[in-house]
Design a protein around this motif. Structure first.
Motif, short mmCIF file in Angstrom:
data_model
loop_
_atom_site.label_atom_id
_atom_site.label_comp_id
_atom_site.label_asym_id
_atom_site.label_seq_id
_atom_site.Cartn_x
_atom_site.Cartn_y
_atom_site.Cartn_z
N ILE A 147 4.92 8.06 -7.16
CA ILE A 147 4.16 6.93 -7.71
C ILE A 147 5.13 5.90 -8.27
O ILE A 147 6.00 6.25 -9.07
N ALA A 148 4.95 4.66 -7.86
CA ALA A 148 5.78 3.57 -8.34
C ALA A 148 4.90 2.51 -8.99
O ALA A 148 3.73 2.34 -8.64
N VAL A 149 5.48 1.79 -9.96
CA VAL A 149 4.77 0.75 -10.70
C VAL A 149 5.56 -0.55 -10.57
O VAL A 149 6.76 -0.59 -10.86
N PHE A 150 4.87 -1.61 -10.15
CA PHE A 150 5.49 -2.91 -9.92
C PHE A 150 4.78 -3.98 -10.75
O PHE A 150 3.56 -4.12 -10.64
N PRO A 151 5.50 -4.74 -11.55
CA PRO A 151 4.86 -5.89 -12.23
C PRO A 151 4.38 -6.89 -11.18
O PRO A 151 5.01 -7.05 -10.13
N ASP A 183 9.53 4.52 -10.54
CA ASP A 183 9.37 5.06 -9.19
C ASP A 183 9.84 6.50 -9.21
O ASP A 183 11.03 6.78 -9.09
N GLN A 184 8.90 7.42 -9.40
CA GLN A 184 9.23 8.84 -9.49
C GLN A 184 8.55 9.61 -8.37
O GLN A 184 7.34 9.54 -8.19
N CYS A 185 9.37 10.36 -7.66
CA CYS A 185 8.89 11.23 -6.59
C CYS A 185 8.42 12.56 -7.20
O CYS A 185 9.07 13.08 -8.10
N HIS A 186 7.30 13.09 -6.71
CA HIS A 186 6.82 14.36 -7.26
C HIS A 186 6.69 15.48 -6.22
O HIS A 186 6.12 16.53 -6.50
N ASN A 187 7.20 15.25 -5.00
CA ASN A 187 7.30 16.32 -4.00
C ASN A 187 8.74 16.33 -3.49
O ASN A 187 9.10 15.55 -2.60
N LEU A 188 9.56 17.19 -4.05
CA LEU A 188 10.98 17.20 -3.66
C LEU A 188 11.65 18.46 -4.17
O LEU A 188 11.07 19.23 -4.95
N VAL A 189 12.88 18.66 -3.74
CA VAL A 189 13.70 19.75 -4.25
C VAL A 189 15.06 19.17 -4.62
O VAL A 189 15.55 18.26 -3.95
#
Length: 379
Positions: free
Chosen positions: A76-80, A228-234
């Motif tokens: 999920i990323a957040v953009f102004p 911008d943080q990925c939540h499916n990764l290793v």
């Protein structure tokens, strides 16, 4: 004679009043029995997945691609976004078709700097289905003004929230592994990680490209993400493989914990330690299967009711089944999830966002008759 495998520890970071399905905890226990597993940390948004829990961070001396899943790099990323006025009805009609790739002359392509990871063009610039979305939201309550200010945010600001991943690329990577090794470990961790890292970069690029497409369509300039943080990764951490499946990195990062299209989301400052595998929740987490949500939703709601949410926002979704499957009632209460993160000292809320327009999939149906009459009256 080999030493017997010691079962990994399992910690669930949720309060007794939180909705945690027993099947999800059972999946955590099953994963804890895998060879090489060290610790399983379950987040308050924990729910069952296809063979492995969603909302969990799992450390192991062995790399298991199955525990990351097919949507490698999802995040999920957040953009102004700079808009003078935000009228949901007008802006919803201006969202581009994010089920189709952008045209070659689309100005959004300017976000591409260098080559496309893995040369994978299929699906680039598209959102996908399931729980993926692109949302125009307003910063509502600010709990930590200094922290929000460092991110350039104040109450009333508009942001684009983009939740998507690596589309077919991640699926291709997992399929190549499972065809030979099933749910077993990666025989060549370095080779898997090289492909995995391409998918993570691809997912981040995809979120930037979609945000730029929407910003331009709404009459705004595209911006760089503030989160911008990925939540499916290793990742390899402290000599072990830290798998995250529906869990965001929580070691000094800012994370947007998504609510639903009909509730607030929370921007949090994460400060999770090793007991939580340095991770936090990534969203509200499902409390109903898609089948249950479809059956119950059709008995309780109409399509029109689901297109206008309890907070007054609009949902762009031409797939009626998806409307019911992704109804706000299919998810846990986001306030409970955030409360559990705070109670376990994993995160501090910075601000809430409230949705204005949530895009799920293109709505190509003709406008209702009364809307057509209004449009003729304005011409």
């Amino acid at each position: 004679m080999s030493e017997p495998h010691t079962r990994a520890t399992v910690s669930v970071f949720a309060s007794p009043t939180s909705w945690i399905e027993s099947g999800a905890v059972a999946q955590c226990e099953q994963v804890a029995a895998f060879d090489g597993m060290i610790h399983v940390a379950a987040m308050p948004d924990l729910h069952p997945g296809k063979g492995a829990p969603i909302g969990a961070a799992m450390t192991s001396s062995v790399l298991y691609p199955f525990l990351v899943g097919s949507d490698i790099g999802c995040g999920i990323a957040v953009f102004p976004v700079g808009l003078k006025r935000a009228v949901p009805e007008k802006l919803a009609a201006r969202f581009p078709d994010l089920d189709r790739a952008p045209d070659p002359d689309d100005p959004a392509w300017t976000v591409l700097d260098g080559d496309v990871p893995a040369g994978h063009l299929d699906g680039l610039g598209t959102v996908g289905r399931g729980n993926h979305f692109v949302e125009l939201a307003r910063i509502e309550t600010v709990f930590e003004p200094d922290h929000a200010s460092r991110l350039g945010l104040t109450a009333g600001d508009l942001v684009l929230i983009v939740h998507s991943g690596s589309r077919g690329l991640g699926e291709r990577i997992l399929r190549a592994h499972t065809a030979l090794h099933g749910a077993g470990p990666a025989p060549d961790p370095a080779a898997y990680l090289a492909a995995h890292d391409d998918a993570v970069r691809w997912g981040s690029l995809n979120r930037r490209l979609m945000a730029a497409r929407v910003a331009h369509a709404l009459g705004a300039d595209h911006t760089e993400p503030i989160v911008d943080q990925c939540h499916n990764l290793v990742e390899l951490r402290d000599g072990a493989y830290l798998h995250r499946k529906g869990a965001a990195p929580g070691d000094g990062t800012d994370v947007l914990v998504a609510g639903t299209r009909g509730t607030r989301s929370y921007l949090v400052a994460a400060h999770a330690g090793p007991a939580a595998n340095h991770s936090v929740a990534h969203g509200a987490g499902r409390k109903m299967s898609r089948g249950d949500a479809l059956r119950r939703g059709r008995a309780k709601h109409t399509v029109d009711e689901l297109r206008r949410t309890p907070v007054g926002s609009l949902v762009v979704c031409g797939d009626r089944q998806l409307l019911f499957e992704e109804a706000p009632t299919a998810y846990k209460r986001i306030e409970q999830v955030i409360g559990d993160l705070v109670a376990h000292d994993l995160a501090t809320p910075v601000a809430t966002t409230v949705p204005l327009v949530t895009y799920k999939t293109a709505d190509l149906a003709p406008a209702p008759a009364r809307d057509r009459r209004r449009r003729r009256g304005r011409q």
